[in-house]
Design a protein around this motif. Structure first.
Motif, mmCIF file in Angstrom:
data_model
loop_
_atom_site.group_PDB
_atom_site.id
_atom_site.type_symbol
_atom_site.label_atom_id
_atom_site.label_comp_id
_atom_site.label_asym_id
_atom_site.label_seq_id
_atom_site.Cartn_x
_atom_site.Cartn_y
_atom_site.Cartn_z
ATOM 1 N N GLN A 1 5.436 13.918 -3.868
ATOM 2 C CA GLN A 1 5.138 12.511 -4.118
ATOM 3 C C GLN A 1 6.012 11.664 -3.200
ATOM 4 O O GLN A 1 7.239 11.796 -3.194
ATOM 5 C CB GLN A 1 5.402 12.152 -5.583
ATOM 6 N N VAL A 2 5.360 10.790 -2.420
ATOM 7 C CA VAL A 2 6.055 9.937 -1.463
ATOM 8 C C VAL A 2 5.955 8.493 -1.936
ATOM 9 O O VAL A 2 4.852 7.939 -2.023
ATOM 10 C CB VAL A 2 5.445 10.064 -0.053
ATOM 11 N N TYR A 3 7.087 7.882 -2.273
ATOM 12 C CA TYR A 3 7.127 6.478 -2.679
ATOM 13 C C TYR A 3 7.733 5.651 -1.544
ATOM 14 O O TYR A 3 8.832 5.948 -1.064
ATOM 15 C CB TYR A 3 7.968 6.288 -3.946
ATOM 16 N N ALA B 1 8.690 8.295 8.710
ATOM 17 C CA ALA B 1 7.412 8.822 8.224
ATOM 18 C C ALA B 1 7.167 10.221 8.773
ATOM 19 O O ALA B 1 6.108 10.806 8.531
ATOM 20 C CB ALA B 1 6.268 7.888 8.623
ATOM 21 N N SER B 2 8.116 10.751 9.515
ATOM 22 C CA SER B 2 8.076 12.140 10.003
ATOM 23 C C SER B 2 9.364 12.838 9.573
ATOM 24 O O SER B 2 10.209 13.198 10.399
ATOM 25 C CB SER B 2 7.931 12.169 11.527
ATOM 26 N N PRO B 3 9.535 13.051 8.279
ATOM 27 C CA PRO B 3 10.824 13.558 7.777
ATOM 28 C C PRO B 3 11.102 15.005 8.151
ATOM 29 O O PRO B 3 12.252 15.415 8.187
ATOM 30 C CB PRO B 3 10.690 13.390 6.263
ATOM 31 N N ASN B 4 10.046 15.804 8.389
ATOM 32 C CA ASN B 4 10.198 17.213 8.766
ATOM 33 C C ASN B 4 11.187 17.911 7.832
ATOM 34 O O ASN B 4 12.147 18.559 8.262
ATOM 35 C CB ASN B 4 10.662 17.322 10.217
ATOM 36 N N VAL B 5 10.936 17.776 6.541
ATOM 37 C CA VAL B 5 11.847 18.302 5.532
ATOM 38 C C VAL B 5 11.334 19.645 5.030
ATOM 39 O O VAL B 5 10.155 19.802 4.706
ATOM 40 C CB VAL B 5 12.031 17.301 4.371
ATOM 41 N N THR B 6 12.215 20.639 4.991
ATOM 42 C CA THR B 6 11.869 21.978 4.528
ATOM 43 C C THR B 6 12.564 22.255 3.201
ATOM 44 O O THR B 6 13.788 22.115 3.090
ATOM 45 C CB THR B 6 12.284 23.044 5.556
ATOM 46 N N VAL B 7 11.775 22.655 2.216
ATOM 47 C CA VAL B 7 12.313 22.983 0.896
ATOM 48 C C VAL B 7 12.406 24.497 0.784
ATOM 49 O O VAL B 7 11.441 25.218 1.057
ATOM 50 C CB VAL B 7 11.422 22.418 -0.226
ATOM 51 N N PHE C 1 3.653 12.000 7.476
ATOM 52 C CA PHE C 1 2.574 11.298 6.792
ATOM 53 C C PHE C 1 2.374 9.984 7.529
ATOM 54 O O PHE C 1 3.106 9.657 8.482
ATOM 55 C CB PHE C 1 2.889 11.078 5.305
ATOM 56 N N ILE C 2 1.387 9.215 7.113
ATOM 57 C CA ILE C 2 1.082 7.947 7.766
ATOM 58 C C ILE C 2 1.700 6.814 6.962
ATOM 59 O O ILE C 2 1.511 6.722 5.747
ATOM 60 C CB ILE C 2 -0.441 7.743 7.897
ATOM 61 N N ALA C 3 2.458 5.956 7.634
ATOM 62 C CA ALA C 3 3.108 4.827 6.966
ATOM 63 C C ALA C 3 2.070 3.929 6.325
ATOM 64 O O ALA C 3 0.920 3.842 6.768
ATOM 65 C CB ALA C 3 3.942 4.044 7.965
ATOM 66 N N ALA D 1 0.852 -1.191 0.000
ATOM 67 C CA ALA D 1 0.000 0.000 0.000
ATOM 68 C C ALA D 1 0.885 1.237 0.000
ATOM 69 O O ALA D 1 2.108 1.148 0.147
ATOM 70 C CB ALA D 1 -0.936 -0.006 1.207
ATOM 71 N N GLN D 2 0.253 2.390 -0.157
ATOM 72 C CA GLN D 2 0.968 3.648 -0.179
ATOM 73 C C GLN D 2 0.851 4.344 1.177
ATOM 74 O O GLN D 2 -0.023 4.042 1.976
ATOM 75 C CB GLN D 2 0.401 4.580 -1.272
ATOM 76 N N ALA D 3 1.747 5.289 1.407
ATOM 77 C CA ALA D 3 1.593 6.174 2.553
ATOM 78 C C ALA D 3 0.310 6.978 2.376
ATOM 79 O O ALA D 3 -0.174 7.165 1.254
ATOM 80 C CB ALA D 3 2.799 7.098 2.670
#
Length: 441
Positions: A325-327, A307-313, A258-260, A238-240
């Motif tokens: 997009q999260v794969y 699943a909590s990457p806390n990434v800032t672009v 996001f949710i795993a 399944a997907q996140a």
């Protein structure tokens, strides 16, 4: 039949891509270099129980209908288009998985009586599909995907040290995927592989793990292999889901969590794009994250296990919607195996704030009104380089905050407007606060 022959293994498929280079990919099918390896071969010595035969191990799963064709013909890689020397001479043995189920990696397939009417396999079916198949005491074996007329990718090879240089031109094989021996023999080393499939191939093709000379085929051929390298591994089922964003600015967006996927995943590759268009990573991809937007399409911003990457672009344009997009992937013996649907979410950066610079308020003689004026050239400040189609216009009105006599009285400015295709990405700081001193007398 020549004294020295070449035995070619080919996987029969309905489509092919000649010359395409693959790498061992653990994708659940026999379609790449290193997906099979020889563990035994035996030449006909005239005995009733010593007919031509050979054995190989599946290093990836073989789905139902997999067909492997053994072709007794020489390969010539020196031709402008490398090819088998003859398309009709010599024989062929066809092995097929018609069991109705996938045969798992680690399984050893043994072919007996390869040159006779009794050709058989311990698993699946084998037939001499073209008459004339025959093994000498020292053979060169090639494993390919495709047909004799249209080989597409070579799987493995055996160099029999027959005095001729094994031709690998046009095969895409590396030396680590070639077994070099002299005479018939069989693998007699450990049948446990607890590292990667590549390490297992190295173990099998280490000739110190072989016993050479006469042997009983197939009675003394090794049995199936075991170990963590052969553990069942597939992409997440399944997907996140979900997707939570943090605070936005006019130039940054923050993907918090996001949710795993249901069923779990080892890790995730996350991409950003200004267009809602993404290509899923290939199995084994390990993208290098870059969190500074480069405005050139799909860009990886995270590769990791949380699943909590806390990434800032950073470096984004204001007032612009960006897609994420999260794969999800599972780690299959060191190879990332991705689900290819992905979680698709988006967020919009905050509007940019434009100010007007270049103006200086003018003093005036007291006249009982608050009408003001300014000199200079009005210029927009704060326009982002990636959203610069914005123009200052309108009819400005300058107004003193008070009509009374005084100094340091603020001049408010109104009436300016902005236009252009990027104008909607900004707000204009209007009225304008002029940091000047005004004197009325």
């Amino acid at each position: 039949m020549k004294n020295i022959t070449r035995v070619i293994l080919s996987l029969a498929l309905t489509t092919f891509f000649y010359g395409q280079i693959y790498s061992q990919n653990q994708n659940g099918s026999i379609d790449a270099p290193g997906d099979i390896a020889f563990v035994a071969y035996h030449a006909d010595n005239g005995g009733a129980d010593q007919e031509d035969g050979f054995s190989f191990i599946l290093l990836d799963d073989a789905p139902h209908t997999t067909a492997i064709r053994f072709i007794d013909e020489e390969w010539d890689g020196s031709l402008p288009t490398p090819a088998f020397i003859d398309l009709v001479n010599e024989g062929e043995v066809l092995w097929q998985n018609l069991t109705g189920a996938t045969i798992s990696a680690g399984t050893v397939i043994t072919i007996t009586d390869a040159d006779g009417s009794g050709t058989a396999a311990n698993i699946g079916t084998a037939t001499e599909d073209e008459n004339g198949f025959n093994l000498g005491s020292s053979e060169d074996f090639f494993a390919i995907i495709g047909t004799r007329a249209s080989p597409t990718a070579f799987l493995t090879a055996h160099d029999g040290n027959d005095g001729n240089t094994l031709d690998l031109n046009g095969t895409s094989l590396t030396t680590s995927q070639v077994l070099t021996t002299t005479g018939q023999g069989r693998y007699t080393g450990s049948t446990t592989c607890n590292s990667s499939i590549g390490d297992c191939l190295d173990q099998i093709y280490n000739t110190t793990n072989w016993t050479f000379g006469e042997y009983t085929h197939s009675g003394t051929v090794v049995s199936d292999f075991t170990g963590s390298a052969f553990s069942s591994c597939a992409a997440p089922t399944a997907q996140a889901t979900g997707g939570t964003f943090g605070s936005e600015t006019s130039s940054t967006l923050n993907l918090t969590s996001f949710i795993a996927p249901a069923g779990g995943a080892t890790g995730y590759a996350i991409y950003i794009n200004e267009a809602n268009s993404f290509t899923a990573p290939s199995d084994g991809d390990e993208p290098t994250a870059d969190t500074s937007w480069n405005d050139s399409g799909q860009q990886p911003i995270y590769f990791g296990t949380s699943a909590s990457p806390n990434v800032t672009v950073t470096g984004l344009d204001p007032g612009t919607t960006y897609y994420f997009q999260v794969y999800a992937y599972n780690d299959c013996s060191g190879t990332e195996t991705y689900e290819t649907t992905g979680l698709n979410i988006n967020d919009t950066s905050a509007l940019g704030v434009l100010t007007i610079t270049g103006l200086t308020g003018n003093d005036k003689v007291y006249d009982g009104t608050n009408v003001g004026s300014a000199t200079g050239t009005a210029t927009l400040s704060g326009v982002a380089s990636g959203a610069n189609n914005v123009t200052l216009g309108g009819s400005p009105v300058f107004t003193f905050a008070s009509a009374n006599v005084g100094t340091g009285i603020t001049i408010n400015t109104s009436g300016y407007t902005i236009s252009g295709t990027d104008a909607g990405k900004y707000t204009l700081h209007n009225p304008l606060y002029q940091e000047i001193s005004q004197l009325l007398h």
